[in-house]
Motif scaffolding. Structure first.
Motif, short mmCIF file in Angstrom:
data_model
loop_
_atom_site.label_atom_id
_atom_site.label_comp_id
_atom_site.label_asym_id
_atom_site.label_seq_id
_atom_site.Cartn_x
_atom_site.Cartn_y
_atom_site.Cartn_z
N GLU A 3 -1.09 -40.64 -106.53
CA GLU A 3 -0.48 -41.94 -106.75
C GLU A 3 -0.13 -42.16 -108.21
O GLU A 3 0.77 -42.91 -108.51
CB GLU A 3 -1.44 -43.04 -106.31
CG GLU A 3 -1.69 -43.08 -104.82
CD GLU A 3 -2.59 -44.24 -104.45
OE1 GLU A 3 -2.59 -45.26 -105.18
OE2 GLU A 3 -3.30 -44.13 -103.45
N TYR A 4 -0.86 -41.54 -109.12
CA TYR A 4 -0.67 -41.77 -110.55
C TYR A 4 -0.21 -40.49 -111.24
O TYR A 4 -0.54 -39.39 -110.83
CB TYR A 4 -2.00 -42.23 -111.18
CG TYR A 4 -2.43 -43.58 -110.67
CD1 TYR A 4 -2.07 -44.74 -111.34
CD2 TYR A 4 -3.18 -43.70 -109.50
CE1 TYR A 4 -2.45 -45.98 -110.87
CE2 TYR A 4 -3.57 -44.94 -109.02
CZ TYR A 4 -3.20 -46.07 -109.70
OH TYR A 4 -3.57 -47.30 -109.23
N HIS A 5 0.54 -40.68 -112.31
CA HIS A 5 1.00 -39.55 -113.14
C HIS A 5 0.10 -39.48 -114.36
O HIS A 5 -0.01 -40.45 -115.12
CB HIS A 5 2.45 -39.76 -113.58
CG HIS A 5 3.39 -39.88 -112.44
ND1 HIS A 5 3.80 -38.81 -111.69
CD2 HIS A 5 3.98 -40.98 -111.89
CE1 HIS A 5 4.62 -39.23 -110.74
NE2 HIS A 5 4.73 -40.54 -110.83
N VAL A 6 -0.54 -38.34 -114.55
CA VAL A 6 -1.45 -38.16 -115.68
C VAL A 6 -0.69 -37.51 -116.82
O VAL A 6 -0.05 -36.48 -116.64
CB VAL A 6 -2.68 -37.31 -115.28
CG1 VAL A 6 -3.58 -37.08 -116.49
CG2 VAL A 6 -3.46 -37.99 -114.16
N ARG A 44 -8.69 -36.04 -110.05
CA ARG A 44 -9.33 -37.30 -109.63
C ARG A 44 -8.63 -38.50 -110.27
O ARG A 44 -8.51 -39.55 -109.65
CB ARG A 44 -10.81 -37.28 -109.99
CG ARG A 44 -11.59 -36.29 -109.13
CD ARG A 44 -13.04 -36.21 -109.51
NE ARG A 44 -13.69 -37.52 -109.33
CZ ARG A 44 -14.80 -37.88 -109.97
NH1 ARG A 44 -15.38 -37.06 -110.84
NH2 ARG A 44 -15.32 -39.07 -109.76
N MET A 45 -8.18 -38.33 -111.52
CA MET A 45 -7.43 -39.41 -112.18
C MET A 45 -6.12 -39.69 -111.44
O MET A 45 -5.71 -40.84 -111.32
CB MET A 45 -7.13 -39.05 -113.63
CG MET A 45 -8.29 -39.14 -114.55
SD MET A 45 -7.73 -38.65 -116.20
CE MET A 45 -9.26 -38.67 -117.09
N GLN A 46 -5.48 -38.64 -110.96
CA GLN A 46 -4.23 -38.80 -110.20
C GLN A 46 -4.47 -39.62 -108.94
O GLN A 46 -3.66 -40.45 -108.56
CB GLN A 46 -3.65 -37.45 -109.80
CG GLN A 46 -3.01 -36.70 -110.91
CD GLN A 46 -2.50 -35.36 -110.44
OE1 GLN A 46 -3.05 -34.75 -109.52
NE2 GLN A 46 -1.44 -34.89 -111.06
N ASP A 47 -5.59 -39.36 -108.28
CA ASP A 47 -5.89 -40.05 -107.02
C ASP A 47 -6.25 -41.51 -107.23
O ASP A 47 -5.75 -42.38 -106.52
CB ASP A 47 -7.04 -39.35 -106.29
CG ASP A 47 -6.64 -37.99 -105.77
OD1 ASP A 47 -5.43 -37.71 -105.65
OD2 ASP A 47 -7.55 -37.19 -105.48
#
Length: 100
Positions: A3-6, A44-47
């Motif tokens: 969901e997120y772009h790191v 995990r940050m992306q999730d």
């Protein structure tokens, strides 16, 4: 699906290299685990970057940064804007000197 772009700040690469070199002097397998732990942390940050707590470091703006511990002794500092996660630093938590 992420969901997120790191996005990792360029200085983080040199910080990671320094930490990995330090660990590799003792154990190459530990250095490889360090790298894979960091890669898992990014995934995990992306999730869901909100699963990690707000950073309570008094030298940083209150409530802005978050932190995630990985590799036993290391901490990644990051912030979230919209659908982007910006990793600003990786620090060795055993050391009192932390450069952000």
């Amino acid at each position: 699906m992420a969901e997120y772009h790191v996005r990792v700040h360029p200085r983080v690469g040199s910080q990671l290299a320094r930490h990995a070199e330090f660990i590799a002097r003792v154990s190459r397998s530990a250095a490889q685990r360090f790298r894979s732990d960091f890669a898992e942390t990014l995934r995990r940050m992306q999730d869901n970057p909100y699963q990690f707590p707000v950073c309570d470091d008094p030298n940083l703006p209150a409530g802005f940064y978050r932190k995630v511990l990985f590799g036993t002794w290391y901490k990644a500092i990051f912030y979230i804007e919209d659908q982007n996660v910006f990793v600003d630093a990786v620090a060795d938590c055993r050391s009192e000197e932390q450069v952000f």
